[in-house]
Design a protein around this motif. Sequence first.
Motif, PDB file in Angstrom:
ATOM      1  N   ASN A   1       0.828  -1.206   0.000  1.00  0.00           N
ATOM      2  CA  ASN A   1       0.000   0.000   0.000  1.00  0.00           C
ATOM      3  C   ASN A   1       0.863   1.257   0.000  1.00  0.00           C
ATOM      4  O   ASN A   1       2.061   1.207   0.313  1.00  0.00           O
ATOM      5  CB  ASN A   1      -0.917  -0.012   1.234  1.00  0.00           C
ATOM      6  N   PRO A   2       0.273   2.414  -0.359  1.00  0.00           N
ATOM      7  CA  PRO A   2       1.017   3.681  -0.317  1.00  0.00           C
ATOM      8  C   PRO A   2       1.558   3.925   1.100  1.00  0.00           C
ATOM      9  O   PRO A   2       0.934   3.505   2.085  1.00  0.00           O
ATOM     10  CB  PRO A   2      -0.022   4.719  -0.723  1.00  0.00           C
ATOM     11  N   PRO A   3       2.730   4.554   1.228  1.00  0.00           N
ATOM     12  CA  PRO A   3       3.468   5.225   0.153  1.00  0.00           C
ATOM     13  C   PRO A   3       4.439   4.329  -0.608  1.00  0.00           C
ATOM     14  O   PRO A   3       5.086   4.766  -1.551  1.00  0.00           O
ATOM     15  CB  PRO A   3       4.252   6.287   0.931  1.00  0.00           C
ATOM     16  N   TYR A   4       4.569   3.037  -0.210  1.00  0.00           N
ATOM     17  CA  TYR A   4       5.557   2.167  -0.857  1.00  0.00           C
ATOM     18  C   TYR A   4       5.026   1.584  -2.168  1.00  0.00           C
ATOM     19  O   TYR A   4       5.722   1.602  -3.185  1.00  0.00           O
ATOM     20  CB  TYR A   4       5.953   1.041   0.106  1.00  0.00           C
TER      21      TYR A   4
END
Length: 376
Positions: A252-255
Amino acid sequence: MRSYRGGFYGSRFLRSLLIAIGFMRAGSFRPLSFALLLFVLIASSVDAQSRDLRIHFRKGVIDPSAFTSTEFDQPQSGDDLTVGHQMLQFDQMPDHALKEKLKARGIRLLTYVPNNAYWVSVTQPVKISEAEQIAGEVLLSWKPGAEYRVSEEISRSAFPPHATHPDGTVEIQVLIFEDVSESEALAALSSIPGVSIIEWRSPELVLLRLPLQRVAEVAELDLIHWLEPKPAPNVPFNATAAVRIGVNVLQNPPYSLSGVGVGVGIWDAGRVEAHADFGSRLTVMDAVALNEHATHVAGTIGGSGAGDSSARGMAPAASLYSYDWNSDLSEMRAATHAALSNHSYGTLTGWHWNGTAWVDFGSAGFGQYSATTAGW
């Protein structure tokens, strides 16, 4: 071989004491200063003597200071180290620069053996005194016999059932010293009648089948580092889950990591099924029978979740390469397309029910360091 050079601590202290007396006679030290220097010398001597310089082999601990001349092979002429593999124990551990200097003189340090000892390869005749000029005092030069280079099972001819055949032949795993080429090893092994090579598992690791009575001849070869029975058969394991290791945080964000552009090799009991969750990302390298466990593992690693979003794998966009577990070591070396590999299997260990009877596969799998470990 020459015996253990016992008493060197005392001689070192005596030399230092004589130097200190010389300084005192020259008027360089006052009595109090000399007393302090003498205390330091005594303390360093006691500390040196308290060091553990026993050699820790796989088959037990050897105390070189307890050796007698009869426990060595025939003495060599003078201080010469003859060409071949043997063990050297140093007073001080050589650093990288000193290792390179020793190598240039014909002494290549191979595997470290506690304490302060190395298996070495002597590539040309050289005197121990020359080695000492480079790396300091050599405490022990010794060529351990075959009994130090074979497993307990081989010593007792207690081969497990998976390593024996009705015709009287056995299968053994051979670890070869790293400086020996495959062609050199092949020539030496082939010179022994009845030896057949099953597989080169790595550059230094080979599986052999041979008559039981020929095992001792293999063990006597200079190029042999270690012998043990053939490893027990593999058995599949899989106890991983994306949520347990928190991989959803990375997805999931931010990765937003998906594994795109990353190749993963999957070695298992058989072929990964061409499931819709893999699509064109799956490449079958070993065209063997389908295996549910292999497919399960591939889904855990790289399933897209197209069929069930809750079953999405850890790297849902990674490229997957399916292998069976035969020849895993050699296949891994050639798998330049895979940056990672997965091996959700181990070896059978101890007593195992094969469906009709209990079979003892030995204790080698209970966390012991083996030749297979060295191959990995």
